[in-house]
Motif scaffolding. Sequence first.
Motif, PDB file in Angstrom:
ATOM      1  N   MET A  39      17.964   1.281 -11.591  1.00 56.18           N
ATOM      2  CA  MET A  39      18.600   0.464 -10.555  1.00 56.18           C
ATOM      3  C   MET A  39      17.693   0.304  -9.343  1.00 56.18           C
ATOM      4  O   MET A  39      17.595  -0.791  -8.767  1.00 56.18           O
ATOM      5  CB  MET A  39      19.947   1.076 -10.151  1.00 56.18           C
ATOM      6  CG  MET A  39      21.006   0.949 -11.233  1.00 56.18           C
ATOM      7  SD  MET A  39      22.639   1.494 -10.709  1.00 56.18           S
ATOM      8  CE  MET A  39      22.425   3.257 -10.707  1.00 56.18           C
ATOM      9  N   LEU A  40      17.028   1.387  -8.945  1.00 50.69           N
ATOM     10  CA  LEU A  40      16.127   1.318  -7.793  1.00 50.69           C
ATOM     11  C   LEU A  40      14.990   0.338  -8.066  1.00 50.69           C
ATOM     12  O   LEU A  40      14.644  -0.487  -7.208  1.00 50.69           O
ATOM     13  CB  LEU A  40      15.569   2.703  -7.456  1.00 50.69           C
ATOM     14  CG  LEU A  40      14.537   2.748  -6.332  1.00 50.69           C
ATOM     15  CD1 LEU A  40      15.150   2.281  -5.010  1.00 50.69           C
ATOM     16  CD2 LEU A  40      13.952   4.140  -6.197  1.00 50.69           C
ATOM     17  N   ALA A  92      14.996  -2.198 -10.073  1.00 46.15           N
ATOM     18  CA  ALA A  92      15.548  -3.561 -10.046  1.00 46.15           C
ATOM     19  C   ALA A  92      15.773  -4.034  -8.606  1.00 46.15           C
ATOM     20  O   ALA A  92      15.468  -5.190  -8.272  1.00 46.15           O
ATOM     21  CB  ALA A  92      16.850  -3.610 -10.839  1.00 46.15           C
ATOM     22  N   GLU A  93      16.299  -3.148  -7.758  1.00 44.62           N
ATOM     23  CA  GLU A  93      16.529  -3.513  -6.353  1.00 44.62           C
ATOM     24  C   GLU A  93      15.223  -3.815  -5.630  1.00 44.62           C
ATOM     25  O   GLU A  93      15.130  -4.785  -4.868  1.00 44.62           O
ATOM     26  CB  GLU A  93      17.270  -2.389  -5.632  1.00 44.62           C
ATOM     27  CG  GLU A  93      18.719  -2.247  -6.018  1.00 44.62           C
ATOM     28  CD  GLU A  93      19.371  -1.015  -5.399  1.00 44.62           C
ATOM     29  OE1 GLU A  93      18.720  -0.333  -4.563  1.00 44.62           O
ATOM     30  OE2 GLU A  93      20.524  -0.733  -5.756  1.00 44.62           O
ATOM     31  N   LEU A  94      14.227  -2.981  -5.855  1.00 43.81           N
ATOM     32  CA  LEU A  94      12.929  -3.194  -5.208  1.00 43.81           C
ATOM     33  C   LEU A  94      12.294  -4.506  -5.676  1.00 43.81           C
ATOM     34  O   LEU A  94      11.752  -5.274  -4.862  1.00 43.81           O
ATOM     35  CB  LEU A  94      11.992  -2.018  -5.483  1.00 43.81           C
ATOM     36  CG  LEU A  94      12.354  -0.677  -4.842  1.00 43.81           C
ATOM     37  CD1 LEU A  94      11.453   0.434  -5.371  1.00 43.81           C
ATOM     38  CD2 LEU A  94      12.274  -0.767  -3.323  1.00 43.81           C
ATOM     39  N   LYS A  95      12.370  -4.774  -6.976  1.00 46.97           N
ATOM     40  CA  LYS A  95      11.810  -6.030  -7.504  1.00 46.97           C
ATOM     41  C   LYS A  95      12.529  -7.236  -6.918  1.00 46.97           C
ATOM     42  O   LYS A  95      11.901  -8.213  -6.514  1.00 46.97           O
ATOM     43  CB  LYS A  95      11.910  -6.065  -9.030  1.00 46.97           C
ATOM     44  CG  LYS A  95      10.915  -5.180  -9.722  1.00 46.97           C
ATOM     45  CD  LYS A  95      10.804  -5.398 -11.227  1.00 46.97           C
ATOM     46  CE  LYS A  95      12.089  -5.540 -11.965  1.00 46.97           C
ATOM     47  NZ  LYS A  95      11.925  -5.527 -13.429  1.00 46.97           N
ATOM     48  N   LEU A  96      13.856  -7.155  -6.870  1.00 47.78           N
ATOM     49  CA  LEU A  96      14.637  -8.271  -6.345  1.00 47.78           C
ATOM     50  C   LEU A  96      14.273  -8.556  -4.887  1.00 47.78           C
ATOM     51  O   LEU A  96      14.102  -9.721  -4.485  1.00 47.78           O
ATOM     52  CB  LEU A  96      16.136  -7.982  -6.478  1.00 47.78           C
ATOM     53  CG  LEU A  96      17.082  -9.088  -6.046  1.00 47.78           C
ATOM     54  CD1 LEU A  96      16.851 -10.344  -6.893  1.00 47.78           C
ATOM     55  CD2 LEU A  96      18.520  -8.626  -6.166  1.00 47.78           C
ATOM     56  N   ALA A  97      14.141  -7.504  -4.085  1.00 43.83           N
ATOM     57  CA  ALA A  97      13.776  -7.692  -2.675  1.00 43.83           C
ATOM     58  C   ALA A  97      12.394  -8.333  -2.557  1.00 43.83           C
ATOM     59  O   ALA A  97      12.184  -9.210  -1.702  1.00 43.83           O
ATOM     60  CB  ALA A  97      13.800  -6.348  -1.949  1.00 43.83           C
ATOM     61  N   LYS A 143      12.642 -12.022  -3.583  1.00 39.86           N
ATOM     62  CA  LYS A 143      13.264 -12.793  -2.492  1.00 39.86           C
ATOM     63  C   LYS A 143      12.280 -13.003  -1.344  1.00 39.86           C
ATOM     64  O   LYS A 143      12.371 -13.986  -0.619  1.00 39.86           O
ATOM     65  CB  LYS A 143      14.524 -12.088  -1.993  1.00 39.86           C
ATOM     66  CG  LYS A 143      15.699 -12.242  -2.923  1.00 39.86           C
ATOM     67  CD  LYS A 143      16.936 -11.592  -2.352  1.00 39.86           C
ATOM     68  CE  LYS A 143      18.119 -11.791  -3.288  1.00 39.86           C
ATOM     69  NZ  LYS A 143      19.338 -11.148  -2.757  1.00 39.86           N
ATOM     70  N   GLU A 191       7.098  -6.456  -9.806  1.00 38.32           N
ATOM     71  CA  GLU A 191       7.286  -5.212 -10.578  1.00 38.32           C
ATOM     72  C   GLU A 191       6.173  -4.220 -10.284  1.00 38.32           C
ATOM     73  O   GLU A 191       6.431  -3.027 -10.085  1.00 38.32           O
ATOM     74  CB  GLU A 191       7.358  -5.498 -12.078  1.00 38.32           C
ATOM     75  CG  GLU A 191       7.625  -4.251 -12.872  1.00 38.32           C
ATOM     76  CD  GLU A 191       8.124  -4.519 -14.274  1.00 38.32           C
ATOM     77  OE1 GLU A 191       8.173  -3.527 -15.033  1.00 38.32           O
ATOM     78  OE2 GLU A 191       8.462  -5.655 -14.619  1.00 38.32           O
ATOM     79  N   ALA A 208       6.693  -2.845  -6.810  1.00 40.09           N
ATOM     80  CA  ALA A 208       7.851  -1.935  -6.774  1.00 40.09           C
ATOM     81  C   ALA A 208       7.481  -0.577  -7.360  1.00 40.09           C
ATOM     82  O   ALA A 208       7.857   0.464  -6.822  1.00 40.09           O
ATOM     83  CB  ALA A 208       9.014  -2.553  -7.541  1.00 40.09           C
ATOM     84  N   GLN A 257       8.722   4.648  -2.009  1.00 42.54           N
ATOM     85  CA  GLN A 257      10.130   4.947  -2.298  1.00 42.54           C
ATOM     86  C   GLN A 257      10.329   5.219  -3.796  1.00 42.54           C
ATOM     87  O   GLN A 257      10.994   6.181  -4.179  1.00 42.54           O
ATOM     88  CB  GLN A 257      11.012   3.781  -1.863  1.00 42.54           C
ATOM     89  CG  GLN A 257      12.488   4.045  -1.999  1.00 42.54           C
ATOM     90  CD  GLN A 257      13.333   2.849  -1.563  1.00 42.54           C
ATOM     91  OE1 GLN A 257      12.809   1.794  -1.224  1.00 42.54           O
ATOM     92  NE2 GLN A 257      14.645   3.037  -1.584  1.00 42.54           N
TER      93      GLN A 257
END
Length: 126
Positions: free
Chosen positions: A51-52, A54-59, A62, A71, A74, A79
């Motif tokens: 999940m982390l 995925a969140e880092l990649k999404l940020a 964006k 990827e 991230a 972090q």
Amino acid sequence: MNISERATANIVPMQRDASDLNRLREEWRILAKQWVQADSRVDELEEGRKMLLAELKLALIKAGSKLGAAEDEARISQQFKNYVRKYHDAKRVANDLRIDMKNAELAYWERNNAEATERSERRMSR
């Protein structure tokens, strides 16, 4: 000394605490519970790692990064590295507890088998 005297078993009972087998069983049970909790923590951290990431990649996407670059960025972020370190530390703890649990199980069964052997030898020497 004749053959029949040499063939007669001279069994000396093992010195043991009456609660020894119960103590070993309880140690095994406690270690097993600790291992289950530690293993559950590792599973939670593994899911959290996905999940982390995925969140880092999404940020990063964006913010304008391309998927492949996002990827890579991230995965090398501090972090994510800290999280992976925490995951591996938890996994090491779980593995150590698993080894301790297995050793406690072996000690229990060794003691149990030794007592059964002693009983059997006493019956045969009658």
